[in-house]
Structures are given as structure tokens and as C-alpha cells.
Enzyme design. Structure first.
Site, PDB file in Angstrom:
ATOM      1  N   LEU A 155       5.582   3.486   4.911  1.00 38.82           N
ATOM      2  CA  LEU A 155       6.493   3.719   6.031  1.00 38.82           C
ATOM      3  C   LEU A 155       7.952   3.804   5.589  1.00 38.82           C
ATOM      4  O   LEU A 155       8.822   4.145   6.387  1.00 38.82           O
ATOM      5  CB  LEU A 155       6.339   2.618   7.080  1.00 38.82           C
ATOM      6  CG  LEU A 155       4.947   2.496   7.716  1.00 38.82           C
ATOM      7  CD1 LEU A 155       4.910   1.336   8.691  1.00 38.82           C
ATOM      8  CD2 LEU A 155       4.548   3.796   8.388  1.00 38.82           C
ATOM      9  N   CYS A 156       8.220   3.510   4.332  1.00 39.16           N
ATOM     10  CA  CYS A 156       9.582   3.488   3.795  1.00 39.16           C
ATOM     11  C   CYS A 156       9.897   4.819   3.110  1.00 39.16           C
ATOM     12  O   CYS A 156       9.196   5.230   2.182  1.00 39.16           O
ATOM     13  CB  CYS A 156       9.709   2.340   2.799  1.00 39.16           C
ATOM     14  SG  CYS A 156      11.255   2.333   1.857  1.00 39.16           S
ATOM     15  N   GLY A 157      10.969   5.475   3.546  1.00 37.78           N
ATOM     16  CA  GLY A 157      11.367   6.751   2.959  1.00 37.78           C
ATOM     17  C   GLY A 157      11.687   6.646   1.475  1.00 37.78           C
ATOM     18  O   GLY A 157      11.290   7.516   0.692  1.00 37.78           O
TER      19      GLY A 157
END
Length: 115
Positions: free
Chosen positions: A10-12
Site C-alpha cells: 500500500l506504500c508508494g
């Protein structure tokens, strides 16, 4: 070369780091650390190998960090590690391990130093 990424999909920044690893021809071992967190000893070892402190590896923006008082300057590394094990979302990401070293890849281009 062996490559492992402690990843949060979920982390860019974590996704971009994984993309750089793939672009450089590596198929890493992907550990979604929120599902499979490292042990306390593993995490401590990763930080030592990366040359950073647990405080440097703390995701201080997480509301629970402030709730637990982890952003205070007098909090010990042991207290931070204990909290990270109990609440893996406090672990800053992504951590990448290769034969050339360990890096907390923020920004993601830091991964290039160890590929």
C-alpha cells in the site's frame, strides 16, 4: 545475488523500490512485514547492518507512535523496538537486504546503492 524487501504494497515508496529492484534484473524475496513481521532480534540486526538506530527506523507519522510516547527524545531504542514488534505498522519501509548491505530505502533510489 539475494535480494529481500520488507514491503508494504500500500506504500508508494515501497512499490517504487520494488519496481527498481525488478528493473535491475532481480527477483526479490518479498516479505509483507505487516503480515509476517521480523522478530525483535531480526529487526535490531537489520538496523545495525543498515547503520541506523531503531528511532531512525520508526514510522513516527503513525498516530500510535505519539500515543505510545515514542516520539519523545528520552525513549530508548529497546522501547521503540518493543513497540515495533507489537505494532509492525511502526516499522518504516521499505527495508531492503542484499549481499551488498541493508538500506532503509527512503527515498527509493537508495536501493541502487546495494544492488
Amino acid at each position: 545475488m539475494n535480494v529481500t524487501i520488507y514491503h508494504n504494497p500500500l506504500c508508494g515508496t515501497s512499490r517504487k523500490t520494488l519496481e527498481i529492484i525488478h528493473e535491475n534484473g532481480f527477483e526479490p524475496n518479498v516479505i509483507e512485514y505487516l503480515k509476517t513481521p521480523p522478530s525483535r532480534d531480526q529487526l535490531k540486526n537489520l538496523y545495525e547492518r543498515a547503520g541506523i538506530s531503531p528511532r531512525d527506523g520508526l514510522r513516527a507519522k503513525e498516530p500510535i507512535a505519539a500515543e505510545l510516547g515514542l516520539t519523545r527524545p528520552d525513549v530508548s531504542d529497546d522501547e521503540i523496538l518493543d513497540a515495533m514488534i507489537e505494532h509492525p505498522n511502526l516499522i518504516e519501509r521499505p527495508l531492503v537486504v542484499t549481499d551488498n548491505g541493508v538500506r532503509l530505502c527512503r527515498p527509493q533510489d537508495l536501493v541502487r546503492d546495494i544492488l
